[in-house]
Design an enzyme around this catalytic site. Structure first.
Site, PDB file in Angstrom:
ATOM      1  N   HIS A 163       5.037   6.170  11.636  1.00  7.22           N
ATOM      2  CA  HIS A 163       4.515   6.028  10.273  1.00  7.22           C
ATOM      3  C   HIS A 163       3.538   7.183  10.071  1.00  7.22           C
ATOM      4  O   HIS A 163       2.320   6.999  10.042  1.00  7.22           O
ATOM      5  CB  HIS A 163       3.818   4.674  10.155  1.00  7.22           C
ATOM      6  CG  HIS A 163       3.467   4.247   8.760  1.00  7.22           C
ATOM      7  ND1 HIS A 163       3.581   5.068   7.664  1.00  7.22           N
ATOM      8  CD2 HIS A 163       2.991   3.063   8.289  1.00  7.22           C
ATOM      9  CE1 HIS A 163       3.192   4.402   6.589  1.00  7.22           C
ATOM     10  NE2 HIS A 163       2.837   3.195   6.945  1.00  7.22           N
ATOM     11  N   LYS A 175      25.161  -5.849  -2.723  1.00  6.72           N
ATOM     12  CA  LYS A 175      26.621  -5.985  -2.858  1.00  6.72           C
ATOM     13  C   LYS A 175      27.325  -5.344  -1.675  1.00  6.72           C
ATOM     14  O   LYS A 175      28.541  -5.154  -1.692  1.00  6.72           O
ATOM     15  CB  LYS A 175      27.094  -5.313  -4.149  1.00  6.72           C
ATOM     16  CG  LYS A 175      26.507  -5.913  -5.402  1.00  6.72           C
ATOM     17  CD  LYS A 175      27.053  -5.164  -6.627  1.00  6.72           C
ATOM     18  CE  LYS A 175      26.428  -5.675  -7.913  1.00  6.72           C
ATOM     19  NZ  LYS A 175      26.720  -4.772  -9.039  1.00  6.72           N
ATOM     20  N   ARG A 226       0.788  -1.225   0.000  1.00  4.03           N
ATOM     21  CA  ARG A 226       0.000   0.000   0.000  1.00  4.03           C
ATOM     22  C   ARG A 226       0.820   1.275   0.000  1.00  4.03           C
ATOM     23  O   ARG A 226       0.614   2.158  -0.820  1.00  4.03           O
ATOM     24  CB  ARG A 226      -0.804   0.099   1.305  1.00  4.03           C
ATOM     25  CG  ARG A 226      -2.100  -0.506   1.366  1.00  4.03           C
ATOM     26  CD  ARG A 226      -2.366  -0.943   2.791  1.00  4.03           C
ATOM     27  NE  ARG A 226      -1.576  -2.137   2.991  1.00  4.03           N
ATOM     28  CZ  ARG A 226      -2.010  -3.334   2.703  1.00  4.03           C
ATOM     29  NH1 ARG A 226      -3.219  -3.516   2.287  1.00  4.03           N
ATOM     30  NH2 ARG A 226      -1.227  -4.383   2.846  1.00  4.03           N
ATOM     31  N   THR A 227       1.741   1.364   0.976  1.00  4.93           N
ATOM     32  CA  THR A 227       2.400   2.648   1.199  1.00  4.93           C
ATOM     33  C   THR A 227       3.219   3.036  -0.032  1.00  4.93           C
ATOM     34  O   THR A 227       3.179   4.172  -0.491  1.00  4.93           O
ATOM     35  CB  THR A 227       3.275   2.567   2.452  1.00  4.93           C
ATOM     36  OG1 THR A 227       2.461   2.109   3.521  1.00  4.93           O
ATOM     37  CG2 THR A 227       3.859   3.917   2.817  1.00  4.93           C
ATOM     38  N   ARG A 282      11.397   3.987   3.741  1.00  2.00           N
ATOM     39  CA  ARG A 282      10.942   3.006   4.755  1.00  2.00           C
ATOM     40  C   ARG A 282      12.149   2.149   5.102  1.00  2.00           C
ATOM     41  O   ARG A 282      12.868   1.669   4.227  1.00  2.00           O
ATOM     42  CB  ARG A 282       9.831   2.135   4.203  1.00  2.00           C
ATOM     43  CG  ARG A 282       9.548   0.956   5.120  1.00  2.00           C
ATOM     44  CD  ARG A 282       8.303   0.210   4.750  1.00  2.00           C
ATOM     45  NE  ARG A 282       7.105   0.945   5.095  1.00  2.00           N
ATOM     46  CZ  ARG A 282       5.881   0.440   5.053  1.00  2.00           C
ATOM     47  NH1 ARG A 282       5.692  -0.811   4.682  1.00  2.00           N
ATOM     48  NH2 ARG A 282       4.840   1.166   5.389  1.00  2.00           N
TER      49      ARG A 282
END
Ligand code: NCD
Length: 306
Positions: free
Chosen positions: A132, A82, A54-55, A104
């Site tokens: 959030h 890497k 969603r976000t 995020r």
């Protein structure tokens, strides 16, 4: 607004401003062509170190509806694999010329770190168990749309509070707008200390349900639990799940919310999630308009909404 890191930075006035601007973007989203030229020439990068449906899609849709260019970074297919460090990664991305980073990350505090390192604006799309903020804003918007205001409403936030960044941001935002919040959870799923949280706590879900205007269920975050905090999911559901029988204890006009992704049958019964009083898809729809408002307030330099 330069960054959006925490709900605490906004305060009640800042939240109200975001909600007011969101009204305009809900209107834009309802147009036949839901797109405005407002952020033409701006570039937004989404930097997601944790899974999201969603976000991420919501931010990218919001940026595109404002005509911004969107760069999409996936840890799984990037040089992070890497061994590239967070600092080198963001400096590389910034060198390409970007205006905002939506980040995020599994560690609390990363958005603040980035804001320190780069000139671009930083938007917190979830940092560890911490915050959030855009979820809280879309939750406030969704409640306000149904009830006019949050002032004086009674809201129960139920479930895995301990691991929930949504709960932290929601408590700050709901109480800033005048709601009374009760946390409902088994003791093992509450943070070790609630000092400074402007909330009540209850372990009696059945006793709380008839008294609330909104019941906000959280996902059981199994991926964040490193120890056995529950005897079993079945026992959790029997004490704290919003089952069909329990949903009957709610007042007729009470609202049911969940940030998604849901574990149907654990914190919420499948049929309850589909009731008309359940606003879960409404939350998602409003999320796009709220994120348009945030991008506009941060990157729009006071220009026209579109
Ligand atoms: C939440 C998250 O990732 O913080 N989901 C979301 O953004 N809507 C909640 C969760 O994962 O349970």
């Amino acid at each position: 607004m330069r960054h959006l890191l925490s709900i605490a930075d906004l305060g009640a006035d800042g939240i109200e401003e975001v909600l007011r601007v969101t009204d305009s973007f809900v209107e834009v989203s309802e147009r036949a062509i839901p797109k405005v030229p407002t952020l033409r020439g701006k570039t937004v990068v989404s930097l997601f170190y944790e899974e999201s449906t969603r976000t991420r899609l919501s931010f990218e849709t919001a940026a595109r509806r404002l005509s911004a260019d969107v760069m999409n970074f996936s840890v799984g297919t990037s040089s992070v694999k890497k061994g590239e460090s967070l600092k080198d990664t963001v400096e590389t991305i910034e060198a390409m010329g970007i205006d905002a980073i939506v980040v995020r990350h599994g560690s609390a505090g990363v958005p603040w770190q980035l804001a320190d390192w780069v000139d671009a604006s930083v938007i917190n799309a979830g940092d560890g168990w911490h915050e959030h903020p855009t979820q809280a804003l879309l939750d406030c918007y969704t409640i306000r749309q149904r009830r006019g205001s949050l002032d004086g409403l009674r809201i129960a936030i139920v479930g895995d509070i301990k691991h929930s960044r949504v709960a932290r941001s929601d408590v700050l935002a709901f109480t800033a707008l005048g709601a009374e919040v009760t946390l409902v959870a088994p003791p093992t799923l509450l943070p070790p200390s609630l000092e400074g949280w402007p909330v009540e706590v209850s372990h009696d879900f059945d006793g709380v349900l008839p008294k609330v205007d909104v019941v906000y269920l959280l996902r059981m975050q199994k991926e964040r639990q490193t120890e056995a905090l529950l005897p079993s999911l079945r026992e959790y559901t029997s004490g704290y799940g919003l089952t069909r029988q329990r949903a009957r204890l709610l007042q007729d006009d009470a609202l049911v919310m969940h940030p998604g992704p849901m574990n149907r049958g654990v914190e919420i019964a499948a049929e309850v999630a589909d009731l008309p009083s359940a606003l879960i898809t409404k939350q998602v729809a409003n999320g796009v308009a709220v994120r348009m408002a945030i991008l506009f307030l941060i990157l729009g330099s006071g220009g026209d909404l579109g």
